[in-house]
Design a protein around this motif. Structure first.
Motif, PDB file in Angstrom:
ATOM      1  N   ASN A 280      -1.703  11.574  -4.194  1.00  0.00           N
ATOM      2  CA  ASN A 280      -2.354  10.662  -3.247  1.00  0.00           C
ATOM      3  C   ASN A 280      -2.682   9.327  -3.898  1.00  0.00           C
ATOM      4  O   ASN A 280      -2.423   8.262  -3.335  1.00  0.00           O
ATOM      5  CB  ASN A 280      -3.639  11.289  -2.701  1.00  0.00           C
ATOM      6  N   LEU A 281      -3.266   9.399  -5.101  1.00  0.00           N
ATOM      7  CA  LEU A 281      -3.697   8.175  -5.774  1.00  0.00           C
ATOM      8  C   LEU A 281      -2.501   7.368  -6.280  1.00  0.00           C
ATOM      9  O   LEU A 281      -2.464   6.136  -6.137  1.00  0.00           O
ATOM     10  CB  LEU A 281      -4.629   8.526  -6.938  1.00  0.00           C
ATOM     11  N   ILE A 282      -1.511   8.044  -6.840  1.00  0.00           N
ATOM     12  CA  ILE A 282      -0.302   7.354  -7.320  1.00  0.00           C
ATOM     13  C   ILE A 282       0.398   6.663  -6.153  1.00  0.00           C
ATOM     14  O   ILE A 282       0.804   5.498  -6.238  1.00  0.00           O
ATOM     15  CB  ILE A 282       0.649   8.353  -8.026  1.00  0.00           C
ATOM     16  N   LYS A 283       0.524   7.382  -5.025  1.00  0.00           N
ATOM     17  CA  LYS A 283       1.153   6.816  -3.825  1.00  0.00           C
ATOM     18  C   LYS A 283       0.373   5.602  -3.321  1.00  0.00           C
ATOM     19  O   LYS A 283       0.962   4.612  -2.881  1.00  0.00           O
ATOM     20  CB  LYS A 283       1.219   7.892  -2.739  1.00  0.00           C
ATOM     21  N   GLY A 284      -0.953   5.694  -3.373  1.00  0.00           N
ATOM     22  CA  GLY A 284      -1.806   4.610  -2.895  1.00  0.00           C
ATOM     23  C   GLY A 284      -1.611   3.335  -3.693  1.00  0.00           C
ATOM     24  O   GLY A 284      -1.461   2.242  -3.114  1.00  0.00           O
ATOM     25  N   TYR A 285      -1.617   3.438  -5.021  1.00  0.00           N
ATOM     26  CA  TYR A 285      -1.436   2.248  -5.859  1.00  0.00           C
ATOM     27  C   TYR A 285      -0.026   1.679  -5.719  1.00  0.00           C
ATOM     28  O   TYR A 285       0.169   0.466  -5.724  1.00  0.00           O
ATOM     29  CB  TYR A 285      -1.753   2.564  -7.318  1.00  0.00           C
ATOM     30  N   ALA A 286       0.964   2.563  -5.598  1.00  0.00           N
ATOM     31  CA  ALA A 286       2.348   2.092  -5.410  1.00  0.00           C
ATOM     32  C   ALA A 286       2.473   1.347  -4.081  1.00  0.00           C
ATOM     33  O   ALA A 286       3.186   0.342  -3.988  1.00  0.00           O
ATOM     34  CB  ALA A 286       3.308   3.271  -5.451  1.00  0.00           C
ATOM     35  N   LYS A 287       1.760   1.827  -3.057  1.00  0.00           N
ATOM     36  CA  LYS A 287       1.828   1.233  -1.714  1.00  0.00           C
ATOM     37  C   LYS A 287       1.344  -0.214  -1.707  1.00  0.00           C
ATOM     38  O   LYS A 287       1.859  -1.050  -0.957  1.00  0.00           O
ATOM     39  CB  LYS A 287       0.978   2.082  -0.752  1.00  0.00           C
ATOM     40  N   ILE A 288       0.348  -0.534  -2.537  1.00  0.00           N
ATOM     41  CA  ILE A 288      -0.174  -1.909  -2.578  1.00  0.00           C
ATOM     42  C   ILE A 288       0.473  -2.724  -3.698  1.00  0.00           C
ATOM     43  O   ILE A 288       0.009  -3.806  -4.055  1.00  0.00           O
ATOM     44  CB  ILE A 288      -1.714  -1.934  -2.700  1.00  0.00           C
ATOM     45  N   GLY A 289       1.547  -2.181  -4.272  1.00  0.00           N
ATOM     46  CA  GLY A 289       2.308  -2.923  -5.282  1.00  0.00           C
ATOM     47  C   GLY A 289       1.799  -2.815  -6.699  1.00  0.00           C
ATOM     48  O   GLY A 289       2.327  -3.458  -7.610  1.00  0.00           O
ATOM     49  N   ARG A 290       0.767  -1.978  -6.923  1.00  0.00           N
ATOM     50  CA  ARG A 290       0.201  -1.835  -8.282  1.00  0.00           C
ATOM     51  C   ARG A 290       0.903  -0.684  -9.005  1.00  0.00           C
ATOM     52  O   ARG A 290       0.287   0.325  -9.360  1.00  0.00           O
ATOM     53  CB  ARG A 290      -1.301  -1.590  -8.179  1.00  0.00           C
ATOM     54  N   VAL A 291       2.202  -0.852  -9.224  1.00  0.00           N
ATOM     55  CA  VAL A 291       2.976   0.244  -9.818  1.00  0.00           C
ATOM     56  C   VAL A 291       2.598   0.498 -11.273  1.00  0.00           C
ATOM     57  O   VAL A 291       2.789   1.604 -11.780  1.00  0.00           O
ATOM     58  CB  VAL A 291       4.501  -0.006  -9.701  1.00  0.00           C
TER      59      VAL A 291
END
Length: 619
Positions: A280-291
């Motif tokens: 959930n958290l990894i997906k969330g940061y990736a979603k806002i471009g914070r890969v």
């Protein structure tokens, strides 16, 4: 498997055979057991046959159990009927569970509450509302009509089929309810989007009946909307006891609505985390471009499963870091303890397609073939797409032609691929073949075929396909389809007709549609219509640099240099920057990217020296 186990037992003893039943894993094992009981006469032993049915009805070898059940006519053994029905209602063929239940009634076997609950489970999995209604009628005529367990099964059935009001009717008529009754109807309201009705029931529930399932259902319902997040958090804080589902629901809610700080706050306070928490958290940061943060979280994990690798790879692809996604794919394979699943391979193929790494795609295709993975789903679509985008349309066609089963998605992928390569006539041929084979085109099919007509100058064919779209296939045109039509007419020089299409559109044209018209006007030097298109683009507040560049080039084409300067000033005021065009080449597995006047490349001096030599040679 050894069939001579327990050599001290007589050959026709039941004990060795019974012990071997649980060890059967393959068809070969089954054949050995079957041969053994036939040759030693144990096939006549009723208890052995019954044990075979019970053992294999709950395994992947259900057909073997069903064979014994049908051959030896256990028509009055209710326990065996339930065992066989359960294997199908919970397995891959719930429809057969309904057929078996009907056969059971024909054989005058009186069902118990487990029989009814199992067939209701099958009906809910199939969303078979009519069959479920008949089962409800049978329950209503039986002595079990007020059984709490069965009433709860009916509530679950109606909720899963989307008939929450009928579920509520069952709930309201129950003379006695337990916590499962309350949880089932609350969960039904939540999953069908009626959080207010769920909240009303939650308020009516006795505090002693509320358990983790109740609280978690309410939280999962409230986190679906931004407005409900505060209520969900308040309920979360009120909970005396929380489990992983509680924490994960709250974190997932914060992530979905972009509140990563709140999600991280809860994440840091968790004593136990599972794969879902990290995903959930990894997906969330990736979603806002914070890969970078997503990758840091990924690297901090002690154990990773395939889902986590897939989430991280997908995050890279969504943010344009396709090479990093491919590196991660290779790292996953090199670690050796996990095998890529379909989602992994689809993501890797998408990454290879985006950067044109056909060699990577070939390696993945080789892996698919070695492991005999089916291509009748998304994997086949991704493979066709990869070959098309990497420039090998022949390979894409080969994959398509060799598919054992095709879906609309496969047809769409190859039609879009042919459109990319300007092979409009081939795309049209496949489109009409698709119709003849009874595949119904969808909106993506028509985007693909209209693009194919546009890139190949097939104006009449494009108009025909657009006509067929709504009249024959009942597909309502979207803004993308109108954009394709404007592009088809505009490229062919029919600018008045293209403008007419925009004016008669039942939906408002977006910047892409107007840009297609402006581009056509620039190519055909039609200043009047081009100015109108540019005016609409500016009114829409488009920040796409290509719109301003097209308008500037249109003015330059007719010598209006003052207007060119005005457009450039407008770009400066609106802080619109032109994205420089770039080209790239793959050499020895490394992608080299170049823009106009590029100098940062480590071998820039050698490249420019060679270019100068080539130019001098031409002169």
């Amino acid at each position: 498997m050894l069939t001579y186990a327990h050599a001290n037992q007589p050959w026709n003893s039941t004990l060795p055979t019974l012990l071997l039943l649980d060890k059967c894993k393959t068809q070969k094992d089954l054949n050995q057991i079957h041969a053994r009981i036939i040759t030693n006469g144990l096939i006549k032993n009723k208890s052995i046959r019954k044990q075979i049915i019970i053992t294999f009805s709950s395994s992947s070898q259900i057909q073997f159990a069903h064979y014994f059940f049908s051959q030896f006519h256990y028509k009055f053994d209710l326990f065996l009927w339930n065992s066989i029905i359960k294997s199908f209602s919970h397995g891959h063929n719930p429809k057969h569970a309904i057929s078996l239940f009907s056969l059971m009634l024909i054989n005058s076997v009186c069902p118990d509450k487990f029989s009814f609950s199992l067939v209701l489970k099958a009906c809910s999995r199939l969303s078979s509302y009519k069959d479920g209604l008949q089962i409800h009628c049978l329950i209503g005529k039986s002595e079990l009509r007020y059984d709490v367990f069965l009433q709860n099964s009916l509530i679950c059935f109606y909720c899963r089929c989307g008939f929450v009001e009928l579920a509520r009717r069952v709930f309201d008529r129950m003379p006695e309810r337990d916590s499962v009754s309350w949880n089932s109807i609350i969960d039904g309201y939540v999953k069908n989007g009626n959080i207010n009705a769920a909240h009303e029931l939650f308020g009516l529930m006795n505090s002693k009946d509320k358990n983790l399932i109740t609280w978690n259902s309410m939280i999962s319902g409230y986190v679906q909307s931004v407005e409900g997040l505060e209520i969900a958090r308040a309920m979360f804080d009120q909970m005396v006891e929380r489990d992983l589902v509680s924490w994960n629901s709250m974190i997932d809610g914060y992530v979905k609505h972009g509140k990563l700080e709140a999600a991280l706050y809860l994440f840091d306070r968790m004593t136990v985390r599972d794969v879902v928490t990290w995903a959930n958290l990894i997906k969330g940061y990736a979603k806002i471009g914070r890969v970078n943060i997503a990758r840091r979280l990924f690297d901090n994990m002690n154990e990773r499963d395939v889902i986590i690798w897939n989430v991280m790879m997908a995050g890279y692809v969504e943010n344009g870091h396709c090479l990093e996604a491919l590196k991660l794919f290779h790292k996953m394979q090199s670690e050796g303890n996990l095998a890529p699943d379909h989602a992994t391979l689809v993501t890797a193929l998408s990454a290879a397609a985006e950067v044109g790494r056909i060699n990577e795609g070939l390696l993945i295709h080789g892996y698919i073939e070695r492991n005999k993975l089916p291509l009748d789903g998304n994997l086949g679509v991704a493979l066709i797409d990869m070959y098309s985008k990497c420039g090998s349309i022949k390979s894409a066609m080969w994959v398509f032609k060799n598919l054992k089963r095709r879906s609309v998605d496969h047809w769409n992928a190859i039609i879009v691929g042919l459109a990319i390569h300007g092979l409009g006539e081939l795309a049209l041929g496949l489109f009409f073949e698709m119709g003849m084979l009874s595949f119904k085109p969808d909106d993506i099919t028509f985007i693909g075929i209209l693009n194919a007509c546009s890139h190949s100058g097939l104006v009449k064919e494009g108009l025909l396909c657009f006509e067929l779209m709504e009249r024959v296939y009942n597909v309502k045109p979207k803004v993308q389809h109108y954009g394709c039509m404007v592009d088809i007419l505009g490229r062919a020089g029919y600018l008045e007709e293209a403008r007419k299409v925009i004016e008669e559109m039942p939906i408002e044209a977006n910047d892409v549609v107007w840009r297609a018209l402006l581009s056509a006007c620039k190519n055909h030097l039609n200043f009047d219509i081009g100015q109108q298109a540019a005016k609409h683009l500016i009114e829409l507040g488009s920040f796409d640099s290509s719109s301003y560049v097209l308008l500037s080039n249109l003015y330059a084409g007719v010598g209006l240099w003052g207007d060119v300067r005005k457009v450039r000033m407008m770009m400066k005021e609106r802080e619109v920057r032109k994205i420089p065009g770039c080209s790239w080449i793959e050499l020895n597995g490394v992608v080299h990217e170049f823009v106009v006047g590029d100098k940062p490349h480590p071998e820039a001096k050698e490249i420019y020296f060679m270019l100068d030599k080539m130019c001098a040679f031409k002169l």
